[in-house]
Design a protein around this motif. Sequence first.
Motif, short mmCIF file in Angstrom:
data_model
loop_
_atom_site.label_atom_id
_atom_site.label_comp_id
_atom_site.label_asym_id
_atom_site.label_seq_id
_atom_site.Cartn_x
_atom_site.Cartn_y
_atom_site.Cartn_z
N SER A 137 -1.97 4.31 -8.36
CA SER A 137 -0.79 5.03 -8.58
C SER A 137 -1.59 6.66 -8.41
CB SER A 137 -1.46 5.81 -10.53
OG SER A 137 -2.32 5.85 -11.15
N ASN A 173 3.39 7.50 -7.53
CA ASN A 173 2.83 5.88 -7.16
C ASN A 173 3.01 4.62 -7.96
OD1 ASN A 173 2.21 6.36 -4.52
ND2 ASN A 173 -0.47 7.03 -5.21
N VAL A 174 3.55 3.56 -8.21
CA VAL A 174 3.73 2.57 -8.56
C VAL A 174 3.00 1.50 -8.49
CG1 VAL A 174 4.86 1.34 -10.23
CG2 VAL A 174 5.33 3.30 -9.72
#
Length: 358
Positions: free
Chosen positions: A184, A212-213
């Motif tokens: 992340s 971000n994931v």
Amino acid sequence: MRIVLDAMGGDHAPGPIVEGAVEAVRGEPGLSVVLVGDQPRVEAELGRFPDAPRDRLPVVHAAEVVGMEEKPVEALRRKRDNSISRSWALMAAGEVSGIVSAGSTGAMVASALFNAKMFLPGVRRPGIAAIFPSHQGPVVIVDVGANMNARPEDLYQYGLMGAVYAEQILGVDQPRIGILNVGSEEAKGTDLTRSAAALFRAGPIHGRFIGNVEGRDIYEGHARVVVCEGFVGNVLLKAGEGAVEFLFAELKQEMARLLPEIPEEAGGKLIASLRGLKRRYEYHEYGGGPLLGIRGSCIICHGSSDARAIKNALRVASTLATDRVNDQIIRDLEAAPKVEEVVLPKAEDASQAKPEQP
């Protein structure tokens, strides 16, 4: 509304494909489905439904089929009279508003690329969307197989198009967008993901971009649209489908072991509950994945699609074409930042870069 259906696409075509078309037009009085394929075989399947509204099920002959095992581009060039190319020709001519196929994904995408005039203004490469479940509701993943060599602007466009799809088709209000990554933290990932993130932060939807994931976080639903390049997305999709099938197969075995010890009424309710749960997560409910970024609508279905999946795919294709999703996508793309106007992160020297830590 007229939708063209590749009647020869799928592992068990044309039987369940034609049946799905019949069910679709029965349920939608304003829908016509143009069946493209081997006319004698398609007509024979239609003959199984004597009460079908045949005036809304015209057949267009195509003598050839692109097989799943064939190289898409080579097959399309060698087999000019194939059902996929014939279907796209009807789309390009404006005779239909949407296209549905359970045939070769590669051939469907390649045929769309051959018809560049089918792209929406400003779209560099279309992307396939897939629906994943989460605790917050459906999550749209783009791209799951159309573009294996994505650029930063492609991921940005996938985010825009996925958000419009989530809003107008799935009813998600102001969906947040994330980039699939190995962590992340902002510095994580590749040159592609970092540059795409820079575009999101510079664009008009920066307030909905959450960064971000990680793969495991998709199911939490913090981001309702997650973007990635096609290779990564396809691996994610197939792994997720396999996990669901494995889980329910294990549950079925466990239930068979436990049922003799459970009162009959309670056991029946438990089985019905599990079946309902499985149904919610099956691809049949959505029919397939929309190819976003083209004029009209396109749904690419599973090769193993049954009649229910085809019926639902036709329904979604019709909805995509009538809800003016593309109009909103075009407006959002016009407001998108130009790549040359955004300062993108410098590419790392591969010889000096440290290995990414998971």
